[in-house]
Write a protein that holds these residues in place. Structure first.
Motif, short mmCIF file in Angstrom:
data_model
loop_
_atom_site.label_atom_id
_atom_site.label_comp_id
_atom_site.label_asym_id
_atom_site.label_seq_id
_atom_site.Cartn_x
_atom_site.Cartn_y
_atom_site.Cartn_z
N SER A 1 5.04 32.83 28.41
CA SER A 1 5.54 32.06 29.53
C SER A 1 4.58 30.92 29.85
O SER A 1 3.59 30.72 29.16
CB SER A 1 5.72 32.97 30.74
OG SER A 1 4.51 33.66 31.01
N THR A 2 4.90 30.17 30.93
CA THR A 2 4.07 29.03 31.34
C THR A 2 3.39 29.36 32.65
O THR A 2 4.06 29.53 33.68
CB THR A 2 4.93 27.77 31.49
OG1 THR A 2 5.58 27.50 30.25
CG2 THR A 2 4.07 26.58 31.89
N ASN A 3 2.06 29.45 32.63
CA ASN A 3 1.28 29.77 33.81
C ASN A 3 0.32 28.60 34.06
O ASN A 3 -0.79 28.56 33.55
CB ASN A 3 0.51 31.08 33.61
CG ASN A 3 -0.10 31.59 34.90
OD1 ASN A 3 -0.44 30.82 35.80
ND2 ASN A 3 -0.27 32.90 34.99
N LEU A 4 0.77 27.61 34.87
CA LEU A 4 -0.05 26.43 35.16
C LEU A 4 -1.27 26.79 35.99
O LEU A 4 -2.34 26.17 35.85
CB LEU A 4 0.80 25.38 35.88
CG LEU A 4 1.96 24.79 35.07
CD1 LEU A 4 2.76 23.82 35.93
CD2 LEU A 4 1.45 24.09 33.83
N VAL B 1 7.87 24.80 24.49
CA VAL B 1 7.38 23.56 23.88
C VAL B 1 7.71 23.59 22.39
O VAL B 1 7.17 24.43 21.66
CB VAL B 1 5.87 23.39 24.10
CG1 VAL B 1 5.38 22.12 23.41
CG2 VAL B 1 5.56 23.34 25.59
N PRO B 2 8.57 22.70 21.90
CA PRO B 2 8.90 22.69 20.47
C PRO B 2 7.68 22.37 19.61
O PRO B 2 6.70 21.80 20.08
CB PRO B 2 9.98 21.59 20.36
CG PRO B 2 10.46 21.36 21.75
CD PRO B 2 9.31 21.68 22.66
N GLN B 3 7.81 22.70 18.33
CA GLN B 3 6.69 22.50 17.42
C GLN B 3 6.31 21.03 17.32
O GLN B 3 5.13 20.67 17.23
CB GLN B 3 7.05 23.04 16.04
CG GLN B 3 5.92 22.95 15.02
CD GLN B 3 4.68 23.71 15.46
OE1 GLN B 3 4.76 24.85 15.89
NE2 GLN B 3 3.52 23.07 15.38
N ALA B 4 7.29 20.12 17.34
CA ALA B 4 6.98 18.69 17.24
C ALA B 4 6.11 18.23 18.40
O ALA B 4 5.19 17.41 18.23
CB ALA B 4 8.28 17.88 17.20
N GLN B 5 6.34 18.76 19.61
CA GLN B 5 5.54 18.38 20.76
C GLN B 5 4.17 19.06 20.73
O GLN B 5 3.20 18.53 21.26
CB GLN B 5 6.30 18.70 22.05
CG GLN B 5 7.54 17.83 22.21
CD GLN B 5 8.39 18.20 23.41
OE1 GLN B 5 7.87 18.60 24.44
NE2 GLN B 5 9.71 18.07 23.26
N GLU C 1 11.06 31.50 28.98
CA GLU C 1 10.95 30.10 28.58
C GLU C 1 12.23 29.61 27.92
O GLU C 1 12.55 28.41 27.99
CB GLU C 1 9.80 29.94 27.58
CG GLU C 1 8.44 30.23 28.14
CD GLU C 1 7.93 29.07 28.98
OE1 GLU C 1 7.91 27.95 28.48
OE2 GLU C 1 7.58 29.31 30.13
N LEU C 2 12.95 30.48 27.24
CA LEU C 2 14.10 30.07 26.46
C LEU C 2 15.37 29.93 27.29
O LEU C 2 16.42 29.61 26.76
CB LEU C 2 14.32 31.07 25.32
CG LEU C 2 13.12 31.24 24.39
CD1 LEU C 2 13.43 32.27 23.32
CD2 LEU C 2 12.73 29.92 23.76
#
Length: 828
Positions: free
Chosen positions: A119-122, A70-74, A755-756
């Motif tokens: 990482s992304t852990n929903l 997730v970029p900083q702007a988001q 993530e990258l």
């Protein structure tokens, strides 16, 4: 109202019946009622009554994604979303939760837990929200994410939310935009040296022609920005980096092109301090610069004036002690064959060799058919023959006055004999001895019988006075008609004589291309006279205090003035090859050099600088696994006096030295991540297969304060391995031995964040989560608090209150009975 134990209500008849039975029998009826009430309240409390009602107020958990994708702007948009929901909340509680690999309370970017953004852990995100929501409110979850799940299984959390009747609203983030550029490959050396400008090669595919900026950093510290121009299709771009500290370093970079996005790349380079041996001749008045220069450039330097002393009695391979050997103004032809072979082996096995010439380089003519020795085979250039095929003529004018008797005369004879040994048969030699008169010990003749000439010289005996001018005139008269390309007279004296017509003779000799040099031996000489004669006749003047240096001075002068390998005149180097070692050096700012030694470059060698069309100045090549270079001038205040004050002097020599450092290490250290065990692994492999019995421990330092001690295990001959559990950590892991050992250098592994590796978002997964739980996609802030027909039954246990009331009534009855409450005392 409900009761957990309703049958206990039947027992309420007991206190009521007891109160009725005792009513007429006691005058303390108030106390009787209080006691009955206490018993009744206790029985009610034991039945555990509960009061139930329906709650329609909502409680919302806002779960925001702060994983690396997730970029900083988001992330800023997520923070704004939380603020909007709080503004619309009214009395409804709001629980902000941030998540990545796990969850924490708060807004994105506010926590002290850098590991959360891995990482992304929903699954963890929804379960964390369910845990944070109060049970007595209508629960709702708002999930803001790009949906790029790479840990856990969100299906399990969705099932749990559906079972609890908690809808999950989703706000879909676009994630990182995929760049139009593509990084086909990025490579950098696994090992380099401190101060070395090592290359980073990038293979970038571009849809259009565009300029690109490449930013580099090392362990988070900026290294600079490079510019390049891309063509449509695949481009190979090379940038260079330099680091000044040893150890493992994380190199990260981004390639940025306007409108085409940003390409990240990374790698780990292990840096070692290069070790150099500098062998420099020590002479009176000479200032040696290479040792201190290399030391300031980050080298670990050992300096010595004697090669044999530096090598010592150790027979250990030189490659285990040094990466570079610098030979400064060395007469290497005089070295023993074993030392020359050892140096050649050093280069062939991967070492670097830099030969810096000087006046001590003496050409030795090899017999026909004799091959070059190993040392000369290793060099990219060899000393050029000092004389032309036409032959030269030399007359030695030797003072044999009585003051030369003894040691002086003996050394003068040996010096003359040394000249005989170094002249060819085609060359012509005459020896004129003088005192008050002169006589030819050897008339000018070809050097076809060196043994006889040396015998004639040995017969010169000291006696008489000193008359220089007549002897010098005779030497000039006899040498002038000789057929020779070079004609040279060398006068050696230890006394003072009348000058006579010497200066007129010197001027005539200069016109006729006959050079005259003079050597004053000892203190009792006419220095001014000897200097004027030599300068006028375009020769050189020498003054020797220590007679033991006489032979070297005589031979050097004769070779120099008869087409010697040594030439002393001013020249400016010319660039032949625009090699990388000249980057940032600005050769046009360098002053002229004042002399050089004539070398011949070998056909396979690369000439970078030259003196003129014939003579190279800087030559290099690959020899076996190593590299060697020859610089035909010097690096001290004799020929390089102008260069020493040049701003590029230090950089030039540092670049030349670093260019010769080994391209491969005797120990290969490789690192990897074992996905099956979740361990980071380092392997050491010795090129020679050698082992080490006393193995060090390996300290593993990683992200999030990770610390571990790994044990080295022998896997095969010369191969060792150590492992450490990395868990779910991403980032740089460093492997440091508990003590410095060449066989176990510090190395590192960078575990790239998953993530990258992907771009964009998984909007379909987020919509599926909302659909399965009854949530909405991208709801308005006010809508997240709508409960519709949903309500939560809430209830309260009444028994604690009933027990408390019973205690109060019992206390009142007691106080009244004791008479402390007078208004109750009448009734109690």
């Amino acid at each position: 109202m409900s009761f957990a134990h309703p049958w206990l209500l039947l027992l309420l008849a007991l206190p009521a019946g007891w109160a009725a039975w005792e009513w007429n029998r006691t005058y303390r009826r108030t106390g009787l009622l209080l006691k009955a009430a206490v018993f009744a309240l206790i029985l009610l409390a034991l039945s555990e009554p509960r009061w139930s009602t329906w709650e329609r107020q909502a409680a919302v958990a806002v779960v925001t994604d702060e994983s690396a994708s997730v970029p900083q702007a988001q992330r800023d948009q997520e923070r704004a979303l939380v603020s909007e929901i709080r503004a619309a909340a009214g009395d409804n509680p709001v629980r902000p939760i941030a998540f990545g690999s796990h969850t924490r309370r708060g807004l994105p970017g506010e926590g002290q837990d850098p590991g959360i953004s891995g990482s992304t852990n929903l699954e963890e995100a929804i379960r964390g929200a369910l845990t944070a929501l109060p049970a007595d409110r209508v629960s709702r979850i708002v999930l803001a994410s790009d949906g790029l799940e790479n840990e856990g299984s969100v299906e399990r959390a969705v099932y749990q939310a559906r079972e609890r009747g908690v809808p999950v609203d989703v706000v879909s983030l676009p994630g990182r935009a995929a760049p139009e550029l593509r990084m086909a490959a990025a490579s950098m050396p696994a090992q380099a040296f401190v101060g070395e400008r090592f290359p980073i090669e990038l293979s970038i595919e571009s849809p259009v022609a565009t300029p690109v900026s490449i930013r580099l950093s090392a362990d988070g510290r900026p290294l600079g920005v490079s510019q390049a121009n891309l063509r449509p299709g695949r481009n190979l771009v090379t940038v260079r980096a330099r680091l000044e500290r040893p150890g493992a370093a994380l190199i990260q970079g981004q390639a940025l092109a306007a409108g085409l996005g940003e390409l990240p790349f990374s790698g780990v380079v292990s840096l070692a301090t290069p070790r150099a041996l500098v062998v420099a001749a020590v002479e009176r008045g000479a200032q040696r610069h290479l040792g201190p220069l290399l030391r300031s450039a980050g080298f670990e330097v050992t300096e010595t004036a004697n090669l044999a002393g530096a090598l010592g009695g150790s027979r250990a391979p030189l490659n285990e002690r040094f990466e570079l050997i610098v030979l400064d103004n060395q007469d290497y032809e005089a070295w023993p064959a074993a030392e020359k072979t050892r140096l050649a082996d050093f280069v062939s096995k991967g070492g670097g060799m830099l030969l810096v010439a000087g006046e001590n380089n003496v050409y030795v003519e090899r017999k026909e058919g004799v091959p070059l020795d190993p040392f000369n085979r290793m060099l990219p250039a060899t000393l050029a023959p000092p004389r032309t095929p036409e032959g030269t003529a030399v007359v030695l004018v030797l003072d044999k006055s009585s003051s030369m008797e003894g040691k002086k005369m003996q050394l003068a004879r040996q010096s003359a004999q040394g000249v005989v040994d170094n002249l060819r048969p085609v060359d012509r030699l005459g020896v004129l001895a003088f005192d008050n008169s002169f006589q030819w010990a050897i008339p000018i003749s070809p050097n076809r019988d060196p043994a006889m000439m040396k015998q004639l010289i040995s017969g010169i005996i000291a006696d008489g006075g000193t008359q220089i001018a007549p002897a010098l005139h005779e030497a000039y008269r006899q040498i002038l008609p000789q057929e020779a390309i070079y004609k040279h007279i060398l006068l050696l004296t230890d006394g003072i004589s009348e000058e006579g017509d010497s200066m007129q003779l010197a001027r005539e000799a200069a016109r006729e291309k006959v050079t005259i040099s003079t050597i004053g031996l000892g203190q009792d000489v006419n220095r001014a006279y000897l200097e004027r004669v030599a300068a006028t006749a375009e020769g050189r003047s020498y003054f020797v205090i220590d007679p033991s240096q006489l032979a070297q001075v005589v031979l050097r002068d004769v070779l120099e003035h008869t087409g010697s390998s040594v030439t002393e005149r001013e020249f400016r180097p010319e660039i032949v090859s625009d090699a990388e070692i000249l980057d940032g050096v600005e050769m046009d700012q360098a002053g002229p050099l004042l002399g050089w030694v004539k070398f011949e470059a070998k056909p396979a060698a690369e000439t970078i600088l030259k003196v003129d069309e014939k003579d190279p100045l800087l030559v290099r090549w690959q020899y076996g696994l190593g590299r060697a270079a020859v610089f035909a001038s010097d690096a001290n205040n004799r020929w390089a006096a102008n260069w020493i004050a040049w701003d590029g002097f230090d950089r030039f020599w540092a670049n030349v030295a670093r260019d010769l450092l080994p391209r491969s290490s005797p120990v290969e250290a490789t690192t990897r991540f074992d996905r099956t065990t979740g361990e980071v692994v380092v392997s050491y492999r010795s090129a020679d297969g050698a082992g080490d019995e006393d193995l060090p421990e390996i300290y593993v330092l990683g992200p999030e304060g990770f610390r571990a001690v790994a044990k080295l295990e022998r896997m095969a001959a010369g191969v060792y391995e150590a492992r450490a559990k990395a868990g779910d950590r991403f980032g740089m892991f460093r492997f440091r031995p508990s003590r410095d050992l060449e066989r176990f250098p510090e190395s590192g592994y960078y575990r790239e964040n998953l993530e990258l590796e992907v771009y964009g978002s998984n909007a379909a997964l987020l919509e599926a989560i909302a659909s399965a739980t009854g949530g909405h996609v991208n709801p308005a802030p006010a809508d997240v608090f709508r409960t519709d027909d949903r309500a939560v039954e809430t209830s309260w246990n009444l028994w604690p209150g009933l027990l408390a009331l019973a205690i109060v009534l019992n206390l009142l009855e007691l106080l009244a009975r004791k008479g402390w409450l007078s208004w109750l005392g009448r009734w109690a």
